[in-house]
Motif scaffolding. Structure first.
Motif, PDB file in Angstrom:
ATOM      1  N   ARG A 106      10.140  -9.413  -1.470  1.00 16.12           N
ATOM      2  CA  ARG A 106      10.110 -10.803  -1.007  1.00 16.12           C
ATOM      3  C   ARG A 106       9.141 -11.026   0.160  1.00 16.12           C
ATOM      4  N   HIS A 107       9.047 -10.051   1.050  1.00 21.27           N
ATOM      5  CA  HIS A 107       8.156 -10.237   2.199  1.00 21.27           C
ATOM      6  C   HIS A 107       7.068  -9.175   2.261  1.00 21.27           C
ATOM      7  N   SER A 108       6.755  -8.564   1.124  1.00 17.67           N
ATOM      8  CA  SER A 108       5.704  -7.557   1.100  1.00 17.67           C
ATOM      9  C   SER A 108       5.103  -7.476  -0.298  1.00 17.67           C
ATOM     10  N   VAL A 109       4.103  -8.305  -0.526  1.00 17.81           N
ATOM     11  CA  VAL A 109       3.479  -8.375  -1.845  1.00 17.81           C
ATOM     12  C   VAL A 109       1.976  -8.166  -1.693  1.00 17.81           C
ATOM     13  N   ASN A 110       1.439  -7.256  -2.489  1.00 15.25           N
ATOM     14  CA  ASN A 110      -0.003  -7.033  -2.496  1.00 15.25           C
ATOM     15  C   ASN A 110      -0.608  -7.658  -3.749  1.00 15.25           C
ATOM     16  N   THR A 144      -5.223  -6.844  -1.791  1.00 18.35           N
ATOM     17  CA  THR A 144      -5.583  -5.431  -1.835  1.00 18.35           C
ATOM     18  C   THR A 144      -6.795  -5.245  -2.735  1.00 18.35           C
ATOM     19  N   ALA A 145      -7.583  -4.218  -2.416  1.00 25.63           N
ATOM     20  CA  ALA A 145      -8.806  -3.978  -3.189  1.00 25.63           C
ATOM     21  C   ALA A 145      -8.545  -3.081  -4.392  1.00 25.63           C
ATOM     22  N   THR A 146      -7.381  -2.459  -4.458  1.00 22.51           N
ATOM     23  CA  THR A 146      -7.130  -1.525  -5.546  1.00 22.51           C
ATOM     24  C   THR A 146      -5.902  -1.914  -6.366  1.00 22.51           C
ATOM     25  N   ALA A 150      -1.342  -2.785  -6.093  1.00 19.67           N
ATOM     26  CA  ALA A 150      -1.083  -4.203  -6.337  1.00 19.67           C
ATOM     27  C   ALA A 150       0.256  -4.440  -7.037  1.00 19.67           C
ATOM     28  N   ASP A 151       0.924  -5.491  -6.602  1.00 24.96           N
ATOM     29  CA  ASP A 151       2.167  -5.934  -7.250  1.00 24.96           C
ATOM     30  C   ASP A 151       1.903  -7.156  -8.129  1.00 24.96           C
ATOM     31  N   VAL A 152       0.885  -7.924  -7.749  1.00 23.55           N
ATOM     32  CA  VAL A 152       0.540  -9.141  -8.491  1.00 23.55           C
ATOM     33  C   VAL A 152      -0.941  -9.101  -8.843  1.00 23.55           C
ATOM     34  N   LEU A 153      -1.247  -9.384 -10.106  1.00 24.10           N
ATOM     35  CA  LEU A 153      -2.638  -9.502 -10.545  1.00 24.10           C
ATOM     36  C   LEU A 153      -2.947 -10.985 -10.709  1.00 24.10           C
ATOM     37  N   THR A 170      -7.262  -2.754 -15.246  1.00 26.55           N
ATOM     38  CA  THR A 170      -6.668  -3.144 -13.956  1.00 26.55           C
ATOM     39  C   THR A 170      -5.161  -3.313 -14.113  1.00 26.55           C
ATOM     40  N   TYR A 171      -4.767  -4.004 -15.168  1.00 29.42           N
ATOM     41  CA  TYR A 171      -3.333  -4.217 -15.414  1.00 29.42           C
ATOM     42  C   TYR A 171      -2.612  -2.880 -15.595  1.00 29.42           C
TER      43      TYR A 171
END
Ligand code: SF4
Ligand code: SF4
Length: 245
Positions: A106-110, A144-146, A150-153, A170-171
């Motif tokens: 909830r408070h930490s998404v890349n 994020t660059a990688t 990542a959590d969200v694309l 990437t996915y």
């Protein structure tokens, strides 16, 4: 640091209000057309001028499928006949089975954003979400660059043939759980580019899309709205009317 604090105290807060604020400054979002009652003749005229096929005449009303709106503004008063809503709640879940990331995110998404063939305007808006006026860091959302982190694309643009494989890779490189957000009409369904020898259409043709952010391009607050939905910081339903029946 002391200067920064002093400037803040003197000048006040420069970031936009949170998305839960009722008031949005004029110009922060261009708004969006919505379904509304309308005389049959005017409804037919609006449906005829819409280049995206987003407007359907339904007797004495129009239905707006905002996912297909390319924001040409032809239907907007005073040139057109439709009233627009000037909010930033443009994100919507793809279908009833879609849901936010688990509570621990909830408070930490890349977020990894990927230009799959966009015209440039969508990516220009994405780059602003980290800028001081919007400051998405305050919600715990980071770019994020990688894809490994990542959590969200966040995908923008119609998917070109050249980007089909990078999008898929990437996915696949992202850890579970993950969510895919299609940003802008092009990433949703190919938009004005449609399908051609160079474009295969929307991101959903390559990877499973969970959430869409309509617009062409969506403004930063609309992108923020979609990402907050993905993170579970806004409850489902807050933006669900972005997809008008
Ligand atoms: S602004 Fe959107 S809904 Fe209105 S005419 Fe243009 S594409 Fe159609
Ligand atoms: S949705 Fe609009 S702004 Fe975004 S890539 Fe497509 S044409 Fe460009």
């Amino acid at each position: 640091m002391a200067n920064w604090v002093a400037h803040s105290l003197i000048d006040g807060i420069r970031s936009e209000s949170g998305l839960d604020a009722e008031h949005l400054p004029a110009g922060a979002t261009p708004g969006r057309p919505v379904s509304q009652p309308l005389a049959a003749q005017a409804a037919a005229r609006m449906a005829a001028i819409c280049p995206g096929g987003a407007i359907a005449a339904r007797g004495d009303a129009v239905g707006v499928d905002f996912v297909h709106c390319v924001h040409c503004q032809r239907c907007r008063r005073p040139d057109g006949d439709l009233a627009w809503r000037e909010d930033a709640q443009w994100g919507a879940w793809r279908d009833a089975a879609s849901n936010p990331l688990p509570h621990r995110f909830r408070h930490s998404v890349n977020v990894r954003y990927l230009d799959a063939g966009a015209c440039g305007a969508c990516m220009g808006e994405v780059r602003l979400i980290d800028a001081p006026p919007y400051n998405l860091h305050r919600y715990g959302i980071f770019v994020t660059a990688t894809p490994r982190d990542a959590d969200v694309l966040l995908v923008a643009g119609p998917v070109t043939e050249a980007m089909r494989l990078p999008l898929r890779k990437t996915y696949e490189a992202m850890p579970e759980p993950k969510r895919v957000v299609a940003m802008g009409v092009c990433a949703i369904n190919g938009g004005v580019f449609g399908r051609s020898f160079a474009s295969i259409g929307g991101a959903g043709d390559v990877v499973p899309v969970d959430l869409v952010i309509a617009g062409c391009p969506p403004p930063p607050l609309a992108i923020a709205h979609g990402l907050l939905l993905a993170a579970g910081q806004l409850q489902p339903g807050r933006g669900s009317d972005a997809l008008e029946p």
